[in-house]
Design a protein around this motif. Structure first.
Motif, short mmCIF file in Angstrom:
data_model
loop_
_atom_site.label_atom_id
_atom_site.label_comp_id
_atom_site.label_asym_id
_atom_site.label_seq_id
_atom_site.Cartn_x
_atom_site.Cartn_y
_atom_site.Cartn_z
N ILE A 3 0.86 -1.18 0.00
CA ILE A 3 0.00 0.00 0.00
C ILE A 3 0.90 1.23 0.00
N THR A 10 -2.77 -0.07 -4.14
CA THR A 10 -2.29 -1.43 -4.01
C THR A 10 -1.71 -1.86 -5.35
N VAL A 66 -9.81 3.88 0.86
CA VAL A 66 -8.40 3.79 0.45
C VAL A 66 -8.16 4.64 -0.79
N GLY A 106 -4.65 5.84 -1.16
CA GLY A 106 -3.58 4.87 -1.14
C GLY A 106 -3.63 4.06 -2.42
#
Length: 282
Positions: A83, A280, A275, A278
Motif C-alpha cells: 500500500i 495497491t 483507500v 492509497g
C-alpha cells in the motif's frame, strides 16, 4: 500470500499446427514461483521462448500429429503487495520516462486513445492528481459499463465499449487503458489468475504508470486486487493472449483456477473511498 493456480486447455488438432501458450505465472519483484509443472498429453516438446520486448513467458508447441491435445499448467506462487500513499507523490514528466514505458502512451489495436481524447479530457482532465484520475476512470467505467458475460468478441475495442456500454473484463481493461493514454498516462493490459473470481476464469485488468511504478486497477471490481497472480502484460489483449493458434485447431475447453494456500484469514482489498488516497499494486 501463497496461491495455487492452474490452467487446463483442450484442443482438437486437425492438421500440423503451432500453439503459442501464455499461461505461465510471471517471475517479478512482487511474485515468486515456488514450483510449477506443465503437462501435455500426448507428450509434445514445449519450448519456452526467450523474452524480447516483454517479461511474458511464451511457450511454443509444434504439433505434427492430428488428434486431441490436453494441456495442464499448475504452479504455487508467493505474492507480495504494498500500500502506498499517492496524495503528494512526485509526478514523473514524459521527458523522464524510461524508454520502455513510452510505447504504452500510444494508441493500439484495441485501445484507440486518440478517438477518446475529448471524452477523457472533458470527464477527467480537471483532476490534478494522476492517481486520482485513474481511480476516477476506474469508477466511471464500473458505473457506466455493464458487465455482460459473452457480450463482446475478439474484435471489440475500447471505442466499441464506450458506445455499447457493455462488455467483459477484457473490454473494461481496454477502456481503462485507452482513457489513461488519452490523458498522457502510460497504461498496459494485465491478465492473470484471480482468487475469489466467480465463476473461476482468467481475468483481465490494467496497470497505470504512476510516480515511476506500475499500479494495478480493476474496473470490474470482481476480484480483490491482492488476489491476482500475474500471467502477462502488453499494449492490449493482442500482446497477452492465453493461446495463439497457427493452423487448423479447434479449442474444446479452457479452465482456470486460483486457490489460496495460507492459513491466515484473507482480507480482500478493493479500491474504495476508504483507500482512495492509497494504492495497491503487485
Amino acid at each position: 500470500m501463497r496461491f495455487k493456480v492452474s490452467a487446463e486447455l483442450g484442443y482438437e488438432v486437425k492438421a500440423p499446427s503451432t500453439l503459442i501458450l501464455n499461461v505461465h505465472a510471471l517471475r517479478t519483484a512482487h511474485q515468486t514461483i515456488i514450483d510449477e509443472k506443465l503437462s501435455i498429453a500426448p507428450y509434445i516438446k514445449a519450448e519456452e521462448l526467450p523474452s524480447t520486448n516483454s517479461e511474458n513467458r511464451f511457450v511454443r508447441l509444434d504439433i505434427t500429429d492430428t488428434g486431441i491435445v490436453n494441456i495442464k499448467y499448475e504452479a504455487t506462487v508467493d505474492n507480495y503487495y504494498e500500500i502506498k500513499d499517492y496524495r503528494d507523490f512526485q509526478e514523473v514528466p514524459v521527458s523522464k520516462f524510461d524508454p520502455a514505458v513510452l510505447t504504452y502512451l500510444n494508441p493500439s489495436r484495441y485501445c484507440q486513445s486518440d478517438k477518446l481524447y475529448r471524452l477523457a479530457n472533458n470527464t477527467f482532465g480537471q483532476i490534478d492528481n494522476t492517481y486520482r484520475q485513474v481511480v476516477a476512470i476506474t469508477d466511471w467505467i464500473h458505473k457506466n459499463v455493464e458487465y455482460l458475460s459473452g457480450f463482446s468478441n475478439s474484435e471489440t475495442s475500447a471505442y466499441d465499449t464506450v458506445t455499447q456500454q457493455a462488455g467483459v473484463c477484457r473490454d473494461f481493461a481496454h477502456l481503462g487503458i485507452a482513457l489513461c493514454r488519452a490523458l498522457t498516462i502510460p497504461a498496459r493490459y494485465f491478465t492473470g489468475y484471480a482468487y475469489k473470481l466467480v465463476p473461476a476464469d482468467f481475468h483481465a485488468c490494467f496497470e497505470a504508470y504512476i510516480g515511476g511504478d506500475w499500479i494495478l486497477f480493476d474496473a470490474t471490481k470482481l476480484a480483490p486486487l491482492n488476489g491476482l497472480v500475474k500471467i502477462a502484460t502488453g499494449r492490449d489483449a493482442a500482446d497477452a493472449a492465453i493461446a495463439s493458434i497457427f493452423g487448423d485447431v479447434l479449442c474444446n475447453y479452457v479452465k482456470a483456477d486460483c486457490q489460496m494456500l495460507d492459513d491466515a484469514p484473507f482480507e480482500p482489498i478493493y479500491y474504495t473511498k476508504s483507500v482512495f488516497d492509497g494504492v495497491t499494486y503487485l
